[in-house]
Scaffold this active site. Structure first.
Site: not given
Ligand code: AP5
Ligand code: MG
Length: 236
Positions: A30, A105, A143, A176, A187
């Site tokens: 994402k 989410r 990552r 992270r 997660r």
């Molecule tokens: P990346 O693009 O960073 O993945 P992502 O989908 O953004 O994954 P996240 O871990 O950020 O998602 P998440 O939903 O768990 O975390 P968030 O920060 O939202 O890619 C990942 C890796 O893969 C990278 O190294 C990249 O280079 C590689 N990659 C990407 N595409 C690729 C491809 N095609 N091929 C090969 N490699 C590839 O949330 C974190 C925390 O915040 C949550 O757990 C929660 O506690 C809180 N939070 C956030 N939003 C909310 C909400 N709406 N409500 C409540 N709590 C929330």
């Molecule tokens: Mg992300």
């Protein structure tokens, strides 16, 4: 960032997809895709995870409330997150559209967003990415993110030229706090219980497409762009 130039006409970007939801499990891509689409379409990425991490880094009240929840792989309360999104959507750069990354989410967040946007704004379109569990785990543990420009790397699939250092501004990369295997498992449980129903909600609403996120980054970007054009009825 090392990305394609904006697709422009004499009057500005040729196609702007309006409000977009990027949905999918932790590590599905994402953030990576949102950074590319933001540069491509000239609309902001709004990542609730990034906003929360920025609050933690600044030591705000919100950051202090969110920190331990995030480190356990659980979700921050709907009320806090909805309020944070409401404030961010008021910023002038969000008028032409935005890419919401990681929100909504939970079903209460989706219900809140649908009613907050109402019928005045262009309706959101949703793109959901899918990647299998083992690939997600490798992406999460590999990552690394630039501490300054937030460019996303992966030590396995997309390493920086010099280990631990950003290609663009030479700042150090960081891992992270929630990118360890045990927290990732938590997660994923949270995702299955609370976010999978949100994806079904937007699938049923109909302004929705699913994209195979397992392919190389550029191919996934092309698939998302094609989906957005179809969802907005734009020419390819
Ligand atoms: P990346 O693009 O960073 O993945 P992502 O989908 O953004 O994954 P996240 O871990 O950020 O998602 P998440 O939903 O768990 O975390 P968030 O920060 O939202 O890619 C990942 C890796 O893969 C990278 O190294 C990249 O280079 C590689 N990659 C990407 N595409 C690729 C491809 N095609 N091929 C090969 N490699 C590839 O949330 C974190 C925390 O915040 C949550 O757990 C929660 O506690 C809180 N939070 C956030 N939003 C909310 C909400 N709406 N409500 C409540 N709590 C929330
Ligand atoms: Mg992300």
């Amino acid at each position: 960032m090392n990305q394609r130039p904006l697709e422009t006409t004499a009057t500005g970007p040729a196609f702007v997809p309006g409000p977009v939801l990027l949905l999918g499990a932790p590590g599905v891509g994402k953030g990576k895709q949102a950074q590319i689409l933001m540069a491509q379409f000239g609309i902001p990425q709004i990542s609730t995870g990034d906003l929360l991490r920025s609050n933690i880094a600044k030591g705000t009240e919100l950051g202090m409330q969110a920190k331990s929840t995030m480190e356990q792989g659980k979700l921050v309360s709907d009320e806090l997150v909805n309020q944070m999104v409401a404030e961010r959507l008021k910023q002038p750069d969000a008028v032409r559209g935005y890419i919401l990354d990681g929100f909504p989410r939970t079903m209460p967040q989706a219900v809140w967003l649908d009613s907050h946007l109402g019928t005045k704004a262009l309706p959101v379109v949703a793109v959901s990415m899918t990647v299998d569990y083992d690939q997600l785990l490798q992406r999460i543990t590999g990552r690394r993110t630039c501490t300054v420009c937030k460019h996303i790397y992966n030590v396995f699939s997309n390493p920086p030229k010099v280990a631990g250092v950003c290609d663009f501004d030479c700042a150090p990369l960081e891992q992270r706090a929630d990118d360890i295997e045990t927290v990732f498992a938590e997660r994923m449980k949270t995702f299955a219980a609370q976010t999978a129903p949100v994806i079904e909600h937007y699938r049923v609403l109909g302004r929705f497409e699913e994209v195979d996120g397992q392919r190389p980054v550029a191919e996934v970007t092309s698939a998302i762009e094609a989906a957005l054009r179809r969802l907005r009825g734009a020419r390819a």
